[in-house]
Design a protein around this motif. Structure first.
Motif, short mmCIF file in Angstrom:
data_model
loop_
_atom_site.label_atom_id
_atom_site.label_comp_id
_atom_site.label_asym_id
_atom_site.label_seq_id
_atom_site.Cartn_x
_atom_site.Cartn_y
_atom_site.Cartn_z
N ALA A 50 -58.97 -39.75 1.96
CA ALA A 50 -58.42 -38.88 0.93
C ALA A 50 -59.53 -38.30 0.06
O ALA A 50 -59.52 -37.09 -0.26
CB ALA A 50 -57.43 -39.66 0.07
N GLU A 51 -60.51 -39.10 -0.32
CA GLU A 51 -61.64 -38.61 -1.12
C GLU A 51 -62.46 -37.60 -0.33
O GLU A 51 -62.87 -36.56 -0.86
CB GLU A 51 -62.51 -39.80 -1.54
N ALA A 52 -62.70 -37.91 0.96
CA ALA A 52 -63.49 -36.99 1.78
C ALA A 52 -62.78 -35.65 1.96
O ALA A 52 -63.41 -34.58 1.87
CB ALA A 52 -63.77 -37.63 3.15
N LEU A 53 -61.48 -35.67 2.22
CA LEU A 53 -60.74 -34.42 2.39
C LEU A 53 -60.64 -33.64 1.07
O LEU A 53 -60.67 -32.41 1.07
CB LEU A 53 -59.35 -34.71 2.94
N ALA A 54 -60.54 -34.35 -0.05
CA ALA A 54 -60.55 -33.67 -1.34
C ALA A 54 -61.88 -32.94 -1.56
O ALA A 54 -61.91 -31.81 -2.06
CB ALA A 54 -60.29 -34.66 -2.47
N ASN A 55 -62.98 -33.56 -1.15
CA ASN A 55 -64.28 -32.91 -1.26
C ASN A 55 -64.37 -31.69 -0.35
O ASN A 55 -64.99 -30.67 -0.70
CB ASN A 55 -65.40 -33.89 -0.91
N VAL A 56 -63.76 -31.79 0.84
CA VAL A 56 -63.73 -30.64 1.74
C VAL A 56 -63.03 -29.46 1.07
O VAL A 56 -63.51 -28.32 1.10
CB VAL A 56 -63.04 -31.01 3.07
N ALA A 57 -61.87 -29.73 0.46
CA ALA A 57 -61.10 -28.66 -0.18
C ALA A 57 -61.82 -28.08 -1.39
O ALA A 57 -61.76 -26.86 -1.65
CB ALA A 57 -59.73 -29.19 -0.59
N LYS A 58 -62.56 -28.91 -2.14
CA LYS A 58 -63.16 -28.45 -3.39
C LYS A 58 -64.52 -27.78 -3.18
O LYS A 58 -64.84 -26.79 -3.85
CB LYS A 58 -63.34 -29.64 -4.35
N HIS A 59 -65.35 -28.34 -2.29
CA HIS A 59 -66.76 -27.96 -2.30
C HIS A 59 -67.29 -27.37 -1.01
O HIS A 59 -68.36 -26.75 -1.02
CB HIS A 59 -67.63 -29.19 -2.62
N SER A 60 -66.59 -27.54 0.13
CA SER A 60 -67.25 -27.26 1.40
C SER A 60 -67.23 -25.78 1.80
O SER A 60 -68.07 -25.35 2.59
CB SER A 60 -66.58 -28.07 2.52
N ARG A 61 -66.24 -25.01 1.30
CA ARG A 61 -66.03 -23.63 1.76
C ARG A 61 -65.83 -23.58 3.28
O ARG A 61 -66.29 -22.66 3.96
CB ARG A 61 -67.21 -22.74 1.38
#
Length: 395
Positions: free
Chosen positions: A315-326
């Motif tokens: 969940a934390e990793a996917l949240a980072n994908v949505a917020k920061h990865s473009r």
């Protein structure tokens, strides 16, 4: 332990020792030759295909001996490997070379372990059975009394020696197949560190729950009580106002219930408890703004605390994908190789992801560390980014 039980134990130990000898000759010797030849052929290219299978078979053979030592003689041998046997990675693990050394040294040791009970049995039969028959037939010989004495001694040793020989073989194997002392010391240091992290994480989680209750459901329930009390005072003098207050109280109770549900999902999501880790991760992927594909083995299951740790890590990793990865797309892979749960979260974004000490990924690392798990981040500039998580989960 009575004599009948001693005899049964000795007989079982003798048969097991004989089995170890045969296994060392029939399986161990060909496995040693195949492993050495496949490693030698790695520079030629064909060994790249052969060596992984030989190394995996070598590790399975050593693991079987660890299990036998524990089951037959009570000699525990921990697995010393740094990771799963994938590709040529075991060649970089010192434990692999100790396994190979054990495999070749075990050949004469196992043969001796199997021959000792056989030799004692042969002397017992010769001295206690054959020699008396020869004597009663009238044959003369000065050595017959000596042979009978040796046969009686061999019969006594046959009850005592086979279990001892089997235990000696188990301890010999443990000397080569156990982690070295420095590895055990490093593991103790890591366990102390992860225990401290787990205690801190548990305290932080309790503070978060207390804060969420105080700022959310508790405040709403207090307001609900005040609203109902005011409505109770107005029900006779101003029914319309009391009805409005009761409607407001109903809305507040619904909001308090929603807060409690969010809090429960933050502790242990119902979908995780009801449907397991794979379906819980698929539920996370469905609501993610970035299109996400989930690949999973059929046997990805673990203990509830381990599944919860991996769920919140994903969940934390996917949240980072949505917020920061473009990123334009993301993927999650869940596998269950021997004794491990392995989860990889990747995206095709801009890369450059790091693990700052106070960031969410550092919390993920501490959460997995409590279960002796590991987090590795590969994120070169320009992508892709891949977070690899491994947690031991037993067989």
């Amino acid at each position: 332990m009575d004599w009948e039980e001693r005899i049964r134990t000795a007989r079982a130990a003798g048969l097991r020792g004989l089995g170890l000898a045969l296994r060392a000759l029939v399986v161990g010797l060909p496995l040693f030759v195949a492993t050495v030849v496949s490693i030698a052929l790695v520079p030629a290219g064909i060994g790249v295909l052969l060596a992984p299978r030989a190394l995996a078979a070598l590790r399975r053979f050593a693991d079987e001996q660890r299990e036998r030592g524990q089951a037959w003689s009570g000699v525990r041998v921990d697995r010393p490997y740094r990771g799963p046997a994938r590709g040529l990675r075991p060649l970089l693990d010192p434990a692999t070379w100790r396994d190979l050394l054990w495999l070749v040294v075990n050949l004469p040791v196992a043969v001796a372990t199997g021959l000792v009970p056989v030799a004692l049995t042969a002397w017992t039969v010769f001295g206690v059975v054959i020699v008396p028959i020869v004597i009663t037939s009238g044959a003369e010989g000065e050595f017959w009394p000596v042979a009978v004495g040796i046969g009686v001694l061999a019969a006594a040793l046959l009850v005592i020696v086979p279990p001892l020989v089997l235990e000696l073989h188990a301890r010999f194997s443990a000397a080569l197949l156990s982690p070295p002392r420095r590895a055990l010391e490093a593991r103790v240091d890591r366990l102390e560190e992860t225990r401290a992290d787990a205690v801190d994480a548990g305290a932080a989680e309790l503070r978060r729950i207390e804060k969420d209750l105080h700022d959310g459901a508790q405040a709403r329930i207090a307001a609900l009580g005040m609203t109902i009390g005011l409505a109770e005072q107005l029900v006779r003098t101003d029914p319309a106002r009391a009805e409005a207050l009761l409607a407001e109280a109903r809305d507040t109770s619904g909001q308090a219930l929603a807060d409690l549900r969010r809090l429960v999902r933050g502790i242990h999501p119902p979908v995780l408890a009801e449907r397991g880790l794979v379906e819980a991760v698929r539920a996370l992927a469905v609501v993610l703004p970035v299109p996400t594909t989930v690949f999973a083995d059929d046997d990805v299951r673990g203990a509830p605390p381990i599944e919860a740790a991996l769920y919140f890590a994903v969940a934390e990793a996917l949240a980072n994908v949505a917020k920061h990865s473009r990123a334009a797309r993301a993927w999650v892979t869940l596998r269950a190789p021997s004794g491990l749960l392995v989860v990889e979260v990747g995206d095709d974004g801009t890369g450059g992801a790091q693990v700052p000490p106070a960031g969410g990924l550092a919390g993920v690392r501490r959460r997995l560390g409590a279960f002796d798990g590991r987090l590795a981040v590969t994120s070169p500039p320009g992508g892709p980014t891949v977070l690899s998580m491994e947690v031991p989960c037993g067989s």
